[in-house]
Write a protein that holds these residues in place. Structure first.
Motif: not given
Ligand SMILES: [Fe+2]
Length: 343
Positions: A20-36
């Motif tokens: 998901l991160k790769n796909s959305l970043e490819f579309s120009g979005y900035s993606v964050v997620y937290n391990e916790s």
């Protein structure tokens, strides 16, 4: 104001999360997620995302609680829920909780991109409408200010309209052509000599200009009658200060002007009309106007007689000092007119 293009992903499956991160970043979005994911609110406060993408069956969180909290605390954030085999009831429940979109697992990356795009578009429109509202409020404030300024223009427009009414009156009452202007100018000179404020001087001048506006309501046959007026005709003529008042009363700025006009036929000894006021109870402007009005009437041609000479007019005015006219103001008037004062 700009829409943040940040997305916070709360997804348990690391492979899915990365994809998901790769796909959305490819579309120009900035993606964050937290391990916790328990620290989701810290992430929200830190990254200020526009969208939170939540896995409904994340084992480490109570997703319903988290969704409710996000909806309650962060109204600007949109929530997209991914869920395995959602049923209609649950979907409806999530939507009613404020979730923007529900994507069934397994899904294709483009489905998420489409949903994200829609949310971003909605937020952009929202921001634009807020910007528009701010712009509108600013414009209204500016307009109000310019309206205030334009009030003066409006008043000038009004005065011009009234002046043209005066011209209409003077056309109707041909013997009084120029009368209002001469009365206005002479009255202004007395007001100035008396040391009245500029505003009061302006009011006196305006009253001079408009004092007979009520004659618009007097029949021409009476107004231009040659010979003596009957009692009824005289009563009809005497109504003109009140007609003037009725015409001008709706204009709040003309309160003092209207008062002067109402009383411009009061006599200093209390024998005038309409209220039989006497002495200083008659507004100063009205006492000034009475003198200038009478003088100009006597020295102009009237339907019933030719004009009197200045000397004849002064003699009559002398005799009426203290009766029709305020003697102090009469002296000022004579001084302005260059008449030698003997008394
Ligand atoms: Fe009059």
């Amino acid at each position: 104001m700009k829409v943040s293009n940040k997305i916070l992903i709360v997804e348990n499956d690391p492979d899915l999360r990365d994809s998901l991160k790769n796909s959305l970043e490819f579309s120009g979005y900035s993606v964050v997620y937290n391990e916790s994911p328990k620290a989701i609110f810290e992430d929200i406060n830190t990254y200020k995302p526009s969208i939170v993408l939540i896995d409904y069956y994340h084992p480490d969180i109570n997703s319903v609680k988290v969704i409710k909290e996000i909806v309650g605390k962060f109204r600007e954030i949109e929530i997209i829920v991914t869920i395995t085999y959602p049923d209609t009831m649950l979907s409806n429940e999530l939507i009613s909780m404020g979730v923007h979109d529900i994507i069934a697992k397994p899904f294709q990356a483009y489905q998420v991109r489409m949903s994200v795009k829609k949310v971003m578009e909605k937020q952009r429109l929202l921001v634009e409408s807020k910007d528009f509202q701010r712009l509108l409020e600013k414009k209204i404030k500016e307009q109000t200010l310019s309206l205030r300024l334009r009030n003066q223009e409006k008043q000038q427009l009004l005065i011009n309209t009234i002046k043209s009414l005066v011209q209409t009156l003077e056309a109707k009452d041909s013997y009084t052509e120029g009368h209002s202007h001469r009365v206005a100018e002479n009255s202004l000179q007395i007001a100035h000599a008396l040391g009245m404020s500029l505003r009061e001087q302006e009011e006196v001048k305006l009253a001079g200009l408009l004092h007979d506006i009520g004659k618009i309501g007097i029949h021409e046959s009476v107004l231009n009658k040659r010979g003596r007026l009957t009692d009824d005709e005289y009563a009809h003529i005497k109504s003109h200060p009140l007609v003037s008042q009725r015409i001008l009363e709706p204009i709040p700025q003309f309160k003092a002007v209207v008062s002067i006009i109402r009383h411009h036929h009061e006599f200093f000894d209390g024998s005038g009309y309409p209220d039989r006021l006497a002495g200083k109870k008659i507004p100063t402007g009205a006492r000034i106007l009475t003198i200038c009005d009478a003088h100009d009437a006597m020295t102009s041609d009237r339907p019933y007689r030719s004009s009197l000479t200045e000397g004849m007019a002064y003699d009559i005015m002398d005799r009426n000092a203290g009766i029709q006219f305020d003697p102090d103001l009469l002296r000022i008037f004579y001084k302005i007119k260059g008449r030698a004062i003997t008394a």
